[in-house]
Scaffold this active site. Structure first.
Site, mmCIF file in Angstrom:
data_model
loop_
_atom_site.group_PDB
_atom_site.id
_atom_site.type_symbol
_atom_site.label_atom_id
_atom_site.label_comp_id
_atom_site.label_asym_id
_atom_site.label_seq_id
_atom_site.Cartn_x
_atom_site.Cartn_y
_atom_site.Cartn_z
ATOM 1 N N ASN A 139 44.554 46.890 77.821
ATOM 2 C CA ASN A 139 44.815 47.861 76.762
ATOM 3 C C ASN A 139 43.575 48.741 76.561
ATOM 4 O OD1 ASN A 139 45.636 49.292 74.568
ATOM 5 N ND2 ASN A 139 46.378 47.526 73.409
ATOM 6 N N TYR A 144 48.855 55.104 76.989
ATOM 7 C CA TYR A 144 49.112 53.698 76.616
ATOM 8 C C TYR A 144 50.580 53.359 76.801
ATOM 9 C CZ TYR A 144 50.345 49.643 73.987
ATOM 10 O OH TYR A 144 50.880 48.434 73.641
ATOM 11 N N LYS A 171 37.896 45.030 69.751
ATOM 12 C CA LYS A 171 39.197 45.649 69.511
ATOM 13 C C LYS A 171 40.345 44.898 70.199
ATOM 14 C CE LYS A 171 42.357 48.948 71.028
ATOM 15 N NZ LYS A 171 43.193 48.918 72.232
ATOM 16 N N PHE A 208 41.492 48.066 64.709
ATOM 17 C CA PHE A 208 41.238 47.909 66.141
ATOM 18 C C PHE A 208 40.646 49.225 66.668
ATOM 19 C CE2 PHE A 208 43.294 44.195 65.158
ATOM 20 C CZ PHE A 208 44.564 44.424 64.648
ATOM 21 N N ASP A 215 39.882 51.968 68.432
ATOM 22 C CA ASP A 215 40.249 52.714 69.645
ATOM 23 C C ASP A 215 39.771 54.140 69.456
ATOM 24 O OD1 ASP A 215 43.531 54.051 69.093
ATOM 25 O OD2 ASP A 215 42.010 53.509 67.639
ATOM 26 N N ASP A 228 45.819 49.693 60.198
ATOM 27 C CA ASP A 228 45.683 50.138 61.583
ATOM 28 C C ASP A 228 47.036 50.557 62.123
ATOM 29 O OD1 ASP A 228 46.004 49.293 64.644
ATOM 30 O OD2 ASP A 228 43.933 49.933 64.297
ATOM 31 N N TRP A 240 47.664 54.222 63.265
ATOM 32 C CA TRP A 240 47.886 54.449 64.700
ATOM 33 C C TRP A 240 49.223 55.114 64.929
ATOM 34 C CZ3 TRP A 240 50.946 52.947 68.935
ATOM 35 C CH2 TRP A 240 50.387 53.231 70.183
ATOM 36 N N GLN A 269 50.692 59.261 66.230
ATOM 37 C CA GLN A 269 51.667 59.654 67.271
ATOM 38 C C GLN A 269 52.326 60.991 66.942
ATOM 39 O OE1 GLN A 269 51.780 57.766 70.026
ATOM 40 N NE2 GLN A 269 50.326 56.419 68.996
HETATM 41 N N1 LIG Z 1 43.932 50.902 66.873
HETATM 42 C C1 LIG Z 1 44.925 50.674 67.761
HETATM 43 N N2 LIG Z 1 44.779 51.101 69.027
HETATM 44 C C2 LIG Z 1 45.816 50.899 69.878
HETATM 45 C C3 LIG Z 1 46.987 50.254 69.501
HETATM 46 C C4 LIG Z 1 47.822 50.246 70.653
HETATM 47 C C5 LIG Z 1 49.217 49.766 70.812
HETATM 48 N N3 LIG Z 1 49.539 48.667 69.986
HETATM 49 C C6 LIG Z 1 50.800 48.726 69.308
HETATM 50 C C7 LIG Z 1 51.819 49.567 69.954
HETATM 51 C C8 LIG Z 1 53.030 48.992 69.825
HETATM 52 C C9 LIG Z 1 52.925 47.713 69.170
HETATM 53 O O1 LIG Z 1 53.254 47.843 67.820
HETATM 54 C C10 LIG Z 1 51.447 47.385 69.309
HETATM 55 O O2 LIG Z 1 50.940 46.671 68.227
HETATM 56 C C11 LIG Z 1 47.127 50.887 71.658
HETATM 57 N N4 LIG Z 1 45.936 51.256 71.166
HETATM 58 C C12 LIG Z 1 44.909 52.095 71.799
HETATM 59 O O3 LIG Z 1 45.296 53.441 71.514
HETATM 60 C C13 LIG Z 1 44.853 54.290 72.551
HETATM 61 C C14 LIG Z 1 46.092 55.017 73.019
HETATM 62 O O4 LIG Z 1 45.710 56.115 73.756
HETATM 63 P P1 LIG Z 1 46.817 57.247 74.070
HETATM 64 O O5 LIG Z 1 47.865 56.550 74.924
HETATM 65 O O6 LIG Z 1 46.047 58.320 74.766
HETATM 66 O O7 LIG Z 1 47.414 57.687 72.741
HETATM 67 C C15 LIG Z 1 44.232 53.414 73.626
HETATM 68 O O8 LIG Z 1 42.828 53.381 73.453
HETATM 69 C C16 LIG Z 1 44.802 52.037 73.311
HETATM 70 O O9 LIG Z 1 43.930 50.997 73.679
HETATM 71 C C17 LIG Z 1 47.114 49.783 68.170
HETATM 72 O O10 LIG Z 1 48.116 49.174 67.728
HETATM 73 N N5 LIG Z 1 46.044 50.028 67.334
#
Ligand SMILES: Nc1nc2c(c(CN[C@H]3C=C[C@H](O)[C@@H]3O)cn2[C@@H]2O[C@H](COP(=O)(O)O)[C@@H](O)[C@H]2O)c(=O)[nH]1
Length: 342
Positions: free
Chosen positions: A78, A96, A202, A232, A234, A317, A321, A325
């Site tokens: 991830n 991602y 993270k 987390f 990111d 988070d 996050w 989107q």
């Molecule tokens: N803070 C945090 N960062 C997270 C996540 C997730 C996915 N998790 C959830 C998704 C579905 C489920 O509900 C999971 O729980 C990915 N990332 C990070 O985001 C970045 C994505 O980059 P781009 O693809 O360019 O938008 C990448 O650094 C990736 O490492 C999170 O949840 N929190």
């Protein structure tokens, strides 16, 4: 490396220390109350994103093993956000979501077990993630392969090759699972900043949340201390906080990001972006809880949202996050760092 205090306490104290001395990234304390009130209008309700993520049918033989294996493999890779601009993506999918969806396709066809993970080659990984004709992704595919090999070796060495046994070894503690994963070299998300170590962890922390979502909080997903986790760190959540005005970036840093110039891994700028964002979410979570307090006179505090359980940093988070989107956030450049941390 045993940490003197719990891992999440180290993350919180390290990030608070960075926020106290940061110069490139600061928190606009004036903005915090209004921002908190804005966020409270859409309380987080974390759901598993089954559109992009694998989940074995409940009755499938070894179903729980494969679902747990998927989540560990997913969080082992991830990362890559600094490489995502050159990643070949699925139509309409982020970097991602492309990785999560193609890993799902792999598990739908043939779930990877520990021995498979340990034996994966760069060619197989490159094919699985659709980067066969993309030489710019070769470095990331090598990093993915090393991370998946490391996970497979660990499961075989420490947990009889079973993902469920690895999760079970944490005894229902997200903190313990994070500490166990953090011991693996590619999961050791810690940086040097002005002569001190800054733990962010993270992926090690996010894994427990992903298991909780995948198993609806039951069985391998039932953790009693998810509230102990931090945000987390990111590159998307800090970007949301910056876009919404809670974080302020130094003009030169903002210019570097807006111009798409990479931020070096381990630089003061990179550590400040992540650590100050973690601390900002701690402040938001504390503010949310205090305005949940019946004694508080916060007008927002009598909204229906307060009947729900208290909101944790991990819940925030999820909220932030997923807020990220939305087109208005995706349209603006966020920092890009080539790292195995996010
Ligand atoms: N803070 C945090 N960062 C997270 C996540 C997730 C996915 N998790 C959830 C998704 C579905 C489920 O509900 C999971 O729980 C990915 N990332 C990070 O985001 C970045 C994505 O980059 P781009 O693809 O360019 O938008 C990448 O650094 C990736 O490492 C999170 O949840 N929190």
């Amino acid at each position: 490396m045993q940490l003197p205090t719990s891992l999440t306490d180290r993350v919180r104290s390290d990030c608070a220390a960075v926020a106290a001395q940061s110069e490139l990234v600061t928190i606009d304390g004036e903005r915090l109350p209004a921002y908190l009130a804005e966020l409270r209008r859409t309380p987080p309700d974390p759901q598993y994103d089954a559109a992009h993520h694998y989940r074995a049918a409940a009755a499938a033989p070894d179903g729980a093993e494969h679902t747990a294996g998927y989540v560990l493999a997913l969080d082992a890779i991830n990362f890559g956000s600094g490489y995502f601009p050159s990643l070949h993506k699925l139509p309409g999918a982020s970097g991602y979501h492309t990785v999560a969806a193609l890993l799902t396709q792999q598990f739908d066809e043939s779930p990877w077990r520990a021995a498979d993970l340990a034996g994966l080659t760069v060619v197989q990984v490159t094919n699985t993630f659709g980067q066969r004709d993309n030489p710019e992704a070769s470095e990331l595919m090598e990093l993915f392969t090393a991370a998946l090999n490391e996970l497979g070796d660990w499961l075989l060495r420490e947990h009889d090759g079973s993902a469920l046994r690895a999760v079970d070894a944490a005894g229902g503690s997200a903190e313990t699972l994070a500490q166990q994963l953090f011991q693996l070299p590619t999961w050791a998300d810690v940086s040097e900043y002005r002569g001190r170590q800054v733990h962010l962890a993270k992926r090690a922390q996010l894994t427990a949340v992903d298991l909780a979502l995948a198993f609806d909080g039951a069985g391998p997903g039932s953790f009693y201390d998810l509230h102990r986790l931090t945000m987390f760190a990111d590159n998307l959540v800090p970007h949301v906080l910056r876009t919404d005005g809670l974080l302020r970036y130094h003009p030169e840093l903002a210019e570097q990001i807006n111009a798409g110039r990479p931020i070096p891994a381990g630089s003061a700028a990179e550590v400040e972006i992540r650590a100050v964002a973690v601390h900002a979410v701690e402040l938001l979570a504390a503010g949310w809880r205090s305005s949940d307090d019946p004694a508080s006179d916060d007008p927002a505090s009598d909204s229906a949202a307060d009947e729900q359980r208290p909101v944790s940093a991990a819940d925030l988070d999820y909220l932030l996050w997923n807020r990220g989107q939305q087109p208005r956030y995706r349209a603006l450049p966020r920092h890009r760092t080539r790292t195995t941390n996010y």
